[in-house]
Scaffold this active site. Structure first.
Site, mmCIF file in Angstrom:
data_model
loop_
_atom_site.group_PDB
_atom_site.id
_atom_site.type_symbol
_atom_site.label_atom_id
_atom_site.label_comp_id
_atom_site.label_asym_id
_atom_site.label_seq_id
_atom_site.Cartn_x
_atom_site.Cartn_y
_atom_site.Cartn_z
ATOM 1 N N GLY B 119 0.808 -1.216 0.000
ATOM 2 C CA GLY B 119 0.000 0.000 0.000
ATOM 3 C C GLY B 119 0.836 1.258 0.000
ATOM 4 C CG ASP B 120 4.244 3.749 1.984
ATOM 5 O OD1 ASP B 120 4.025 4.674 1.196
ATOM 6 O OD2 ASP B 120 5.048 3.827 2.921
ATOM 7 N N GLY B 359 10.750 3.357 20.436
ATOM 8 C CA GLY B 359 10.387 2.032 19.952
ATOM 9 C C GLY B 359 9.415 2.117 18.804
ATOM 10 C CG LEU B 412 16.232 -7.205 15.022
ATOM 11 C CD1 LEU B 412 17.175 -8.297 15.483
ATOM 12 C CD2 LEU B 412 16.939 -5.864 15.001
ATOM 13 C CB ALA B 413 15.221 -5.728 8.431
ATOM 14 C CG HIS B 541 48.080 -12.779 12.216
ATOM 15 N ND1 HIS B 541 47.628 -12.217 13.394
ATOM 16 C CD2 HIS B 541 49.297 -12.264 11.970
ATOM 17 C CE1 HIS B 541 48.563 -11.393 13.846
ATOM 18 N NE2 HIS B 541 49.589 -11.405 13.009
#
Lengths: 477, 572
Positions: B119-120, B359, B412-413, B541
């Site tokens: 819808g967006d 949030g 979280l995505a 390393h």
């Protein structure tokens, strides 16, 4: 017994004010030994409160600043865990504990400075002892630099961390006096709100500036970082030489005593040291003042002061040499100031301050003279607002009134140049046509930051200034 | 010798372990499925780059053909149980965010005829108003920090003249990135033959979805993936100019001198990093007693030492912002604070702007949930561990799933995407339960914070309940060659594990590139790899990954295989 033990922990009791040197382990307090014996034989819970000392993190370190406490009061510590971050003269370092226990009381808060070897916190071995340790801390928190009780851990190979003056305490006999370390927000100060930005608050704490005492120049009167910096620096910024008159005049100094700096003097001291990091150089010039003196005589009755005339002349010269009005803030760039604000050093009781004549190139000499008088009165009454003493872009320091013929000023940090003005006095001068005459001359000496202002800049500026002073018609337009 | 022996023992064991958590009821016919969620997502993105090929049309027609065939076979298999009617699609996903996208790609991969309703804009919060544009801003803030840190540059021997930025340029970078990723997502779905239906989707009834005003589409299964919007508490007036949410902040329309950030979770933290790098001063307002409440306490404390204390940031903890009024008529933004416990008014802040980062709230209004008797809980759609929607009687709604922020399990995505893939797995005949403890999370401050699994207090609580022992190992970035070469020695990696069997319970990292380092740990948790095996893995390393290498090596596992712990725990 318990009573005896408890009192012995108060550092105010002289018997425990032993040598803080940890190497003198043999001098451990008898009190401590009693407590140990008692705990071994009597089967009583072994009670130990250890002190955490400011460690020596380098051979040259004499004091350390607490960057942050990794642990908070009441938290359990395990051997080898970091407890505190200490900033030494070289680096920030994590300090670990050699013992298990509880961080009972923090005696030097974050941001605080303590001498090497002085107690910065107490470590309780069991939870029950936390209260005891706190009351002990509350009793001794004022004496951060003195370290009570010699330690018995001289064998400790690492020259720092935590040494343990074995101390004993019976948990029962103690009235808990918790140390309240709540940070009171300045904005909530009993209804009288102080609005200061986060960084301003941080700086104020660091520079020990009282936010309530300064006025803000930010949006809606908010105190911003530069206000705090100015408040810390402003009472200071000047040539040390100008500070001379008041102390000499006041005979009420008790000889043979050590008098700590006032806040203002402390700020002066800091600024003077800070100025050492700026590469300055000096250029002097002799200016004939006959014309200026004549002008002064003429308009003195209208309230014009010599200071205003000099400030005006300087401002007009600066307008032609903007680089001399610039400064180097970050070591990488020129900051060209948009206005020419002449700060003039004024000696006041116990220090000096630099009231500022704003836009001195643009205002006329009469209103500038009135403004100057007002500023001086306010300065004497210590009522200057920060923008009235910290916005200078160029400073004048004049000791001519004492008959000083030449001197040398220290560059206030944050500006590009300062001019020291000596007395104007009759001088025998040889002229080009071979004659000798008497002219009034004064010597000026400019100290400048060579990162932005070079010798030729100053020379050209001084040449312009001398032309303006020697032909002062522009001063009264 | 010993090592090689144990390797040969652990190798065959690794195969059954890797399918841990899968209980295949119906073995999938074509090929043995060996799924890794992270791997799949990457595969999906790989398609997106392939979509730039001119071949895209033929590719999509082929995939549609394949999907028809499969759906037919599935239909015949299930024909006896469900009403014999034909569906427009095998799967409809409502919401084309990262969760819906992940599910759609996997569904096509599995041969389902799939449609996605949006819808967006395609991409949802993450791509348009979240993770993606914020990464662009954080990339800028990271560089600004480096260029402004004279001390640091000097230590490297670099000389840089004063760093500055152009606000519009920074904002454009964020916007362009969002646009690019959005284009990639759209193309990848189109190329694979996912139908993108434009309009708001709502559930009309079982297996029936309304798109926009009057289009009705049927599907065998429906996944709700409508995501979330910023949560704004009562009393806070958001005007989009001076009182803003992350949606507005990401556009970076202005950089205030002083901004209050309400909420110190990862959104608030990331924005504090951006704003302070661009010259703002920040005040945190946090309802709980300490900042960064979601993080492992030890990591939070270190992060506070590095990310908060030395920066131009102050904070108020244990306070609620009850009323926030936007700036107008020359007055600043005012924030009224009350004590979180006593509810006494505490003080009023006056700032230039306020960012509400308290949030996110599920976006589930108007979904038609009443048609199927589903009641949301605080807006979240209740689901079981297989993302099946639960109705108000506590029964499972057949053929309806909900993934991502809308179910609130883990906002979280990549968790949404993993849940979507898990649902598709179930739809295509393989039971699957996603282990949320294996999903990593990251906060992209400078330096970064990342975590997977339990925090230390959570682990200790669980250990107490279940009666096992917990141990903690730590390593410091200060001892890592690569970190020191970068002059970024500040950092800590922390491992929470069971010493009895070597199971990883949680890993938390604070330090340079922590977000990229966490996957070794999250994959180990997902695959059930034990520390004693990880100890033998080799790391190049000098790399930052050696921080984890050392971490695993410093863990003391009393494993029966007879390996001796390699190193003593390192005190930091």
């Amino acid at each position: 017994m318990a009573h005896l033990l408890q009192t012995s922990f108060l550092p105010s009791s002289p018997c425990l004010r032993a040598n803080p040197d940890r190497s003198s382990s043999s001098t451990s307090s008898p009190m401590v030994q009693i407590s140990r014996r008692r705990s071994k034989t009597g089967g009583v819970v072994q009670a130990k409160i250890r002190e955490i000392f400011m460690p020596a993190l380098s051979s040259t370190m004499t004091e350390g600043k607490i960057v942050s406490w990794v642990k908070s009061e009441g938290e359990k510590l395990a051997k080898g865990e970091s407890v505190v971050v200490v900033e030494s003269d070289k680096a920030d370092m994590d300090v670990e504990t050699f013992y298990d226990g509880y961080l009972a009381a923090i005696m030097v808060e974050e941001g605080g400075v303590a001498a090497v070897g002085s107690a910065i916190a107490l470590l309780a071995e069991t939870e029950d002892e936390i209260e005891a340790a706190r009351s002990k801390a509350a009793g001794s928190s004022s004496s951060a630099s003195s370290s009570p009780a010699a330690a018995s851990t001289a064998a400790d190979p690492i020259p720092a961390e935590i040494t343990a003056p074995p101390a004993a305490s019976a948990p029962i006999a103690v009235t808990p006096v918790a140390k309240l370390a709540s940070a009171v927000h300045p904005a909530s100060d009993g209804g009288k709100r102080v609005v200061a930005s986060p960084y301003a608050k941080k700086l104020a704490k660091e520079l020990k500036v009282d936010l309530a005492a300064i006025a803000g120049s930010g949006p809606l009167g908010r105190i911003v970082a530069k206000d705090v910096e100015a408040a810390a620096a402003a009472p200071a910024p000047l040539a040390a030489t100008t500070a001379a008159p008041p102390p000499a005049a006041s005979p009420n100094v008790e000889l043979g005593t050590v008098v700590p700096f006032t806040t203002m003097q402390g700020a002066v001291s800091r600024n003077m040291l800070e100025s050492l990091s700026v590469p300055t150089f000096r250029v002097g010039y002799t200016i004939t003042t006959d014309a200026l003196d004549a002008l002064y005589k003429k308009i003195k009755s209208k309230g014009v002061t010599m200071t205003a005339l000099l400030a005006k002349a300087t401002a007009l010269a600066l307008a032609k040499h903007p680089v001399v009005n610039s400064s180097c803030r970050d070591g990488n760039s020129f900051t060209y100031n948009s206005s020419i604000n002449i700060a003039v050093a004024v000696a006041i009781d116990g220090g000096l301050i630099t009231p500022v004549l704003q836009d001195a190139d643009k205002s006329d000499i009469y209103s500038m003279s009135r403004k100057w008088k007002e500023l001086v009165d306010k300065a004497r009454a210590k009522q200057l607002q920060p923008h009235e003493y910290n916005t200078g872009t160029f400073t004048l320091s004049n000791l001519g009134m004492f008959g000083v013929d030449r001197f040398d000023a220290i560059l206030p940090p944050g500006t590009g140049a300062i001019m020291a003005v000596g007395a104007s006095q009759p001088t025998a001068v040889g002229t080009k046509d071979g004659r000798i005459g008497i002219k009034n001359q004064m010597q000026v000496n400019v100290t400048a930051d060579h990162r932005v202002i070079y010798g030729a800049d100053l020379a050209a500026f001084l040449q312009t200034l001398s032309k303006i002073i020697e032909d002062p018609k522009d001063l009264t337009f | 010798m010993q090592a090689s022996l144990s390797l040969s023992v652990s190798n065959p064991a690794a195969i059954p372990r890797s399918s841990h958590g899968f209980e295949s009821s119906i073995p999938f016919p074509s090929k043995p499925v060996n799924l890794r969620f992270c791997g799949l997502r990457r595969e999906a993105l790989g398609f997106s780059s392939a979509s730039t090929y001119p071949l895209s049309t033929s590719r999509s027609s082929r995939s549609v053909a394949r999907s028809n065939k499969v759906s037919a076979s599935l239909g015949s298999a299930n024909g006896s149980s469900s009403a014999p009617k034909s569906f427009d699609y095998d799967l409809i996903i409502i919401g084309a965010g990262v969760g819906g996208h992940g599910a759609a790609l996997h569904a096509v991969e599995k041969g389902l005829k799939t449609a996605i309703v949006e819808g967006d804009v395609v991409g949802g919060t993450c791509v348009n108003r979240g993770c993606v544009p914020s990464k662009a801003l954080l990339a800028v803030s990271g560089r600004m920090r480096e260029l402004q840190n004279e001390h640091h540059l000097k230590a490297l021997g670099l000389q840089v003249s004063a760093a500055g930025y152009d606000r519009q340029g920074v904002a454009d970078h964020a916007n362009n990135l969002a646009m690019k990723i959005r284009g990639n997502l759209t193309n990848s779905m189109k190329a694979l033959g996912v139908d993108i239906l434009t309009g708001f989707g709502a559930v009309l009834g079982p297996q029936k979805v309304k798109v926009g005003k009057d289009t009705v589409v049927t599907a065998k299964d429906i996944i709700i993936a409508t995501g979330s919007v910023p949560f704004v508490p009562k009393g806070i007036e958001v005007d989009g100019k001076t009182v803003i949410t992350s949606d507005h902040a990401l556009k970076l329309e202005f950089v205030p001198d002083w901004i209050a950030i309400v909420g110190s979770g990862y959104i608030g933290l990331e924005f504090s990093d951006v704003y302070t790098a661009l010259g703002s001063e920040v005040t945190f307002v946090e309802a709980l007693d300490q900042l960064m409440p979601g993080f492992d306490p030890e990591i939070g404390k270190l992060a506070q030492r590095v990310l908060i204390n030395p920066r131009k940031i102050d904070y108020h903890t244990g306070v609620f912002a009850t009323k926030i009024t936007p700036a107008k008529d020359g007055k600043p933004v005012t924030i009224e604070l009350i004590d979180a416990k006593t509810k006494e008014p505490k003080e009023t802040l006056e700032v230039d702007a306020a960012l509400i980062a308290t949030g996110r709230a599920p976006f589930t209004n108007g979904l038609g949930l009443e048609n199927i008797n589903v009641a949301t809980q605080r807006g979240f759609i209740p689901v079981d561990e297989r993302m099946r929607v639960i109705d108000s009687n506590g029964d499972l709604v057949p053929h309806l799933f909900c993934i991502g922020d809308a179910n609130g399990k883990m906002m979280l995505a990549h968790a949404a995407s993993a849940q979507g893939i898990s649902v598709v797995e179930q739809l295509t005949g393989r039971d699957h339960v996603l282990n949320h403890l294996s999903i990593p999370a990251a906060c992209f401050t400078h330096p970064e914070i990342s975590m997977v699994g339990l925090t230390e207090p959570q682990a200790r609580e669980k250990a107490e309940l279940e009666g096992f022992e917990v141990a903690v190992a730590k390593t410091s970035f200060k001892a890592n060659t690569k970190a020191l070469a970068e002059n970024e020695g500040e950092g800590l990696a922390k491992l929470i594990y069971r010493p009895d069997n070597g199971e990883i319970l949680g890993v938390h990292i604070f330090g340079l590139h922590a977000a990229d380092l966490i996957h070794e740990a999250s994959n180990a948790i997902a695959l059930g790899t034990r520390i004693q095996d990880l100890k033998l893995a080799v790391h190049a390393h000098p790399t930052l990954s050696e921080v984890l290498d050392e971490l695993f090596k410093s863990a003391k596992v009393n494993a029966h295989v007879g390996r001796s712990p390699v190193a003593e725990p390192v005190a930091v």
